[in-house]
Structures are given as C-alpha cells and as structure tokens.
Motif scaffolding. Structure first.
Motif, PDB file in Angstrom:
ATOM      1  N   GLY A 152      39.316  40.518  48.229  1.00 18.57           N
ATOM      2  CA  GLY A 152      38.759  39.399  48.986  1.00 18.57           C
ATOM      3  C   GLY A 152      39.682  38.195  48.983  1.00 18.57           C
ATOM      4  O   GLY A 152      40.512  38.006  48.089  1.00 18.57           O
ATOM      5  N   TRP A 153      39.493  37.355  50.010  1.00 18.44           N
ATOM      6  CA  TRP A 153      40.265  36.120  50.132  1.00 18.44           C
ATOM      7  C   TRP A 153      39.894  35.129  49.026  1.00 18.44           C
ATOM      8  O   TRP A 153      38.735  35.047  48.620  1.00 18.44           O
ATOM      9  N   LEU A 154      40.888  34.345  48.595  1.00 17.79           N
ATOM     10  CA  LEU A 154      40.667  33.205  47.719  1.00 17.79           C
ATOM     11  C   LEU A 154      41.134  31.940  48.432  1.00 17.79           C
ATOM     12  O   LEU A 154      41.812  32.003  49.468  1.00 17.79           O
ATOM     13  N   ARG A 155      40.804  30.797  47.877  1.00 19.45           N
ATOM     14  CA  ARG A 155      41.035  29.535  48.582  1.00 19.45           C
ATOM     15  C   ARG A 155      42.512  29.209  48.784  1.00 19.45           C
ATOM     16  O   ARG A 155      42.865  28.420  49.684  1.00 19.45           O
ATOM     17  N   ASP A 156      43.407  29.794  47.985  1.00 16.69           N
ATOM     18  CA  ASP A 156      44.840  29.533  48.166  1.00 16.69           C
ATOM     19  C   ASP A 156      45.495  30.474  49.156  1.00 16.69           C
ATOM     20  O   ASP A 156      46.707  30.433  49.343  1.00 16.69           O
ATOM     21  N   GLY A 157      44.689  31.337  49.813  1.00 14.52           N
ATOM     22  CA  GLY A 157      45.239  32.265  50.793  1.00 14.52           C
ATOM     23  C   GLY A 157      45.687  33.583  50.215  1.00 14.52           C
ATOM     24  O   GLY A 157      46.204  34.435  50.943  1.00 14.52           O
ATOM     25  N   TYR A 214      41.202  41.042  43.534  1.00 15.14           N
ATOM     26  CA  TYR A 214      39.889  41.564  43.157  1.00 15.14           C
ATOM     27  C   TYR A 214      39.888  41.877  41.654  1.00 15.14           C
ATOM     28  O   TYR A 214      40.900  42.276  41.083  1.00 15.14           O
ATOM     29  N   PRO A 215      38.726  41.676  40.992  1.00 18.33           N
ATOM     30  CA  PRO A 215      38.635  41.850  39.543  1.00 18.33           C
ATOM     31  C   PRO A 215      38.116  43.236  39.164  1.00 18.33           C
ATOM     32  O   PRO A 215      37.154  43.728  39.744  1.00 18.33           O
ATOM     33  N   VAL A 216      38.748  43.840  38.186  1.00 17.94           N
ATOM     34  CA  VAL A 216      38.328  45.162  37.708  1.00 17.94           C
ATOM     35  C   VAL A 216      38.180  45.080  36.189  1.00 17.94           C
ATOM     36  O   VAL A 216      39.165  44.911  35.465  1.00 17.94           O
ATOM     37  N   SER A 217      36.944  45.183  35.715  1.00 17.06           N
ATOM     38  CA  SER A 217      36.697  45.181  34.275  1.00 17.06           C
ATOM     39  C   SER A 217      36.849  46.567  33.676  1.00 17.06           C
ATOM     40  O   SER A 217      37.278  46.712  32.531  1.00 17.06           O
ATOM     41  N   HIS A 218      36.488  47.584  34.462  1.00 17.14           N
ATOM     42  CA  HIS A 218      36.584  48.971  34.012  1.00 17.14           C
ATOM     43  C   HIS A 218      37.573  49.693  34.926  1.00 17.14           C
ATOM     44  O   HIS A 218      37.244  50.049  36.058  1.00 17.14           O
ATOM     45  N   GLY A 239      41.733  44.252  34.855  1.00 16.73           N
ATOM     46  CA  GLY A 239      42.478  43.048  35.189  1.00 16.73           C
ATOM     47  C   GLY A 239      42.114  42.572  36.572  1.00 16.73           C
ATOM     48  O   GLY A 239      41.249  43.137  37.242  1.00 16.73           O
ATOM     49  N   VAL A 240      42.785  41.509  37.012  1.00 19.11           N
ATOM     50  CA  VAL A 240      42.602  41.000  38.369  1.00 19.11           C
ATOM     51  C   VAL A 240      43.766  41.505  39.205  1.00 19.11           C
ATOM     52  O   VAL A 240      44.912  41.112  38.997  1.00 19.11           O
ATOM     53  N   ARG A 241      43.477  42.420  40.106  1.00 24.37           N
ATOM     54  CA  ARG A 241      44.513  42.980  40.992  1.00 24.37           C
ATOM     55  C   ARG A 241      44.865  41.952  42.066  1.00 24.37           C
ATOM     56  O   ARG A 241      43.979  41.311  42.632  1.00 24.37           O
TER      57      ARG A 241
END
Length: 442
Positions: free
Chosen positions: A255-260, A264-268, A288-290
């Motif tokens: 997904g988009w974030l505010r900085d462009g 996406y976050p993956v805990s498992h 981690g956060v991909r």
C-alpha cells in the motif's frame, strides 16, 4: 577603474602591504605554526607569488561564479547556524525525540532560545514556526515579531506562543488534527543571525490497510490519499507503519504511504509475502516491513495504509430485529442523530475505545466489518483486530449497522442495551419508520 571586488584585494608580496583578508589568514596560520603574523607573512611571500594580472583574473572569475551559486540555492531554505559564544549569537534548543498528542488534544511544541541581548532587546527577535511538508518545502504556521503575532492557514485560531518568560518560543497548538502530524521548525532570527530547531509531533492512533469496493491494487497515490480522507484518516507515514508492524500488524498487500513509497508489514514470514527470510534466534523466521521503494504516483496502483487517531465522538452498534440493507442502515443511524461509521472510525473505536462486538455491521463505504478486542471462538481467529467480510451487495438485508455520533450526545446504548424495531412483527405500527427504534435487550 578597479572592479568593486578588488577594493580589498591582496597586493603583490613585494609591496609588504596587506589587506584585512591577509591579516585573518596570517593570524590563523600563525596559530597553527606558532609563529607571529609578521613571520608568517614573510614565509608565505615568495618571488613566485601571483602578480596583479593573475589576481584580476581570479577576481573576475569569482564575479562570474556568484550568479551560478545563487541560482543553485534558489528554492532552498537557507539556515545559518550560529554557535554559542559569538557576539550577539542566537542559540535555539528544542526537545529531543518527539512530542505526542492525539486528535482534538492540546500540545506544546517546545522551543527555547538564548540570545545575548546586551546590544539588542528581545523585541527585535523574530520567531517563526514552519511545518516541513517536503524535504525542501515548508508551510508557514506562525510568526511573531515583538507584539505582532500571526498564524497562517489551518492554524489560525489554534496556534499561539506559550510566552513562558524571556527566551521562550514554544508554540501551543490546540484542537490537534490528523494533518498536524509531522515535523516543525522553530526559527529565531535577530538582525543578522538565526538558528533553527526541529520538533516532531506524533499522534496516538492506529494504522489500518484499506482498499475500496473496486478491489485490490486499484488506487494511484492521489486516489489513496482521497480514500483515506473519506474514511476519516490520512495516509500513514513509514514510521507509523513500522510502529504498527512492531505491534503485530501483518498484511500481505502493498500500500501507498504518505512519502510516496509502497510498503507492507509482515509479522509472520511466508512465501506469498516476500519469502520466509532468514531464521531468527528463536528458531522462527524473520518478518519485517517489505519496501517497494518510491513508485510512480500517477501510473502505478496499490492499496493504501491509512492512519487515524482518537475519536471526538463515539461508535455504537444498532441491531434491528431483522437485517437491513445499506440504505436502511443509513436511515437508522440518521434517526438517532448519527451517521454510518467510517472504516477509520471503527478502527479508532476498536483500538482506542476498546469496542468489542462479534457481530458484523454495515459501514459507510459499503463494507461489513466487526471489531474484536478479546478473541474468542467463532469470532474470526485467535488475534484481536477488525474483521472484514468484504463488500456485500448493498441491496441485501444482511447486517446491523455501526453508527458514529458526534460529541455531546448521550450514550445511545447504555449497559447491555442494543436497538431493535418496536411494534408487532418487528415494525412500528406496521410502518417501516426508523424513528420508532427503541431499546431492546440483546
């Protein structure tokens, strides 16, 4: 006629005369070598030193170079950092780290300055607050010069100086909004010098993934911004997404974030979500956060990660005796002085108000969801969260509805009361009037 730049030029060493740049250079070199300024000059001058013609050429080269450097700096915010101890210096101190508030709260952005005011009073000091909106872009927030104060744009009526004694440039910000999140600069300027401190304003809240009815990976960056705003949120920052991942957010859609950027976050860790990664110290695999990096915000399409904060009002659930379609849910909330809750409002109620309900209900975007604080059997799995049933046909009578009521109204469902249709057969006198909803034990 001499060029103006050469009015203080360095003469030939043979003349034995030096201008003020020479004296500065000799003094500095003398300090390093332990020799007197005169001895240094004698050692620096040699028969092979540059003559008048070479010096004229260098001077004209400098004149040609100045416009180029000025053009390169155009559009950049110039900041002169002044060190303490210099004559008339201004030194700004701000709080380390960040300050934290929530939507609707009041926060002080701390900033103090030290100014040697022997020759100049504090009335000649200008205080200016700006918000960093891009690496080289700033939005004016507040400016003060002596008794004259002014706030700008959305900060009018909300921002004022704390005025806690001499040297206090702290800014009081009231009725904090989601858009206030970010970094602020406190700039203090006297006639010739200035210094700047940075303050980061963080908000308590929750990050939630979002995609509209059209399906996944359908939004450009601008469309993602608009979608978050429609659901009572803003695009989350990379820092907010990382904090949500540390709290256990696991979502296998970018997904988009505010900085462009797109992340996406993956805990498992798992194969469909960027691979299993390396083996951790506990024998498991690392999540981690991909990060897909910065993407073309007008052509590429992804989901969005939105952020919302504390609710000024309250979310509650209406349960009719019979399921209602989306249009009926809208009328039911309106009959109680409320609106159908937005996705961000339901997430905020779940995270910050601990709303827990194992019953799906309509939301404003046409989705059906329900919040679970205490996981239990037949309520969607072993972890807390907001469960989603997707986007059902809006004409089908499937669910109750989650409503949002603005602050100041009484709690519509005290204790264990829900809401239901009054009258025989679930209708009020045979009519379908939503205003006839009455308290019903559920």
């Amino acid at each position: 006629m001499r060029p103006p730049l050469l009015a203080g030029r360095r003469p030939d060493c043979a003349t034995g005369r030096t201008s003020w740049p020479d004296r500065c250079a000799r003094a500095q070199l003398g300090k390093r070598t332990g020799r007197s300024a005169g001895a240094t000059t004698r050692m620096a001058c040699a028969p092979g030193a540059l003559g008048h013609r070479a010096l004229w050429a260098v001077a004209w080269g400098l004149l040609l170079l100045v416009p180029v450097l000025a053009g390169a700096q155009r559009g950049r915010k110039k900041v002169v950092h002044v060190l303490e101890g210099e004559s008339g210096s201004v030194v700004v101190q701000t709080a380390p780290g960040q300050v934290v508030s929530h939507r609707g709260g009041t926060i002080v952005l701390p900033c103090r300055y030290h100014y040697e005011a022997a020759a100049h009073g504090h009335d000649g000091v200008r205080l200016k607050w700006t918000k960093v909106v891009d690496p080289l872009a700033f939005a004016d927030v507040f400016v003060a010069l002596g008794p004259q104060h002014r706030a700008f744009g959305p900060y009018r009526g909300r921002a004022e100086l704390q005025n806690d004694g001499p040297g206090d440039a702290s800014l009081v910000l009231r009725n904090v909004t989601l858009q206030d999140y970010g970094r602020y600069e406190c700039e203090v300027t006297n006639e010739l010098e200035d210094d700047v401190g940075m303050v980061k304003l963080d908000l308590e809240g929750v990050v939630f993934p979002y995609h509209p009815r059209g399906g996944r990976y359908k939004m450009t960056f601008v469309e993602a911004q608009r979608a978050c705003a429609e659901q009572d949120g803003i695009l989350a920052s990379a820092e907010q997404l990382h904090a949500a991942w540390r709290d256990g957010l696991d979502w296998c859609n970018a997904g988009w974030l505010r900085d462009g950027s797109v992340q996406y976050p993956v805990s498992h860790a798992r194969e469909p979500c960027g691979g299993t990664g390396s083996t951790g110290a506990g024998g498991g695999t690392n999540g981690g956060v991909r990060n897909y990096g910065y993407r073309h915000n007008a052509e590429e399409r992804y989901d969005a990660f939105c952020f919302t904060s504390n609710l000024p009002g309250r979310v509650f659930f209406l349960k009719p005796l019979r399921p209602v379609a989306l249009a009926g849910a809208v009328r039911a909330c309106a009959a109680r002085g409320a609106t159908v809750a937005k996705v961000g409002q339901l997430f905020a109620a779940w995270k910050l108000q601990l709303l827990d309900r194992c019953t799906a209900g309509w939301l404003a975007d046409g989705s059906a969801r329900y919040p679970i604080v205490n996981p239990r059997t037949r309520c969607g799995g072993p972890r807390p969260g907001v469960r989603s049933l997707g986007f059902p046909d809006a004409s089908r009578r499937l669910f109750g509805v989650y409503c949002y009521r603005a602050p100041g109204a009484p709690d519509p469902a005290p204790g264990g009361w829900g809401w239901g249709w009054a009258g025989g057969g679930g209708w009020a006198g045979g009519s379908r009037d939503p205003a006839a909803w009455t308290p019903l034990r559920v």
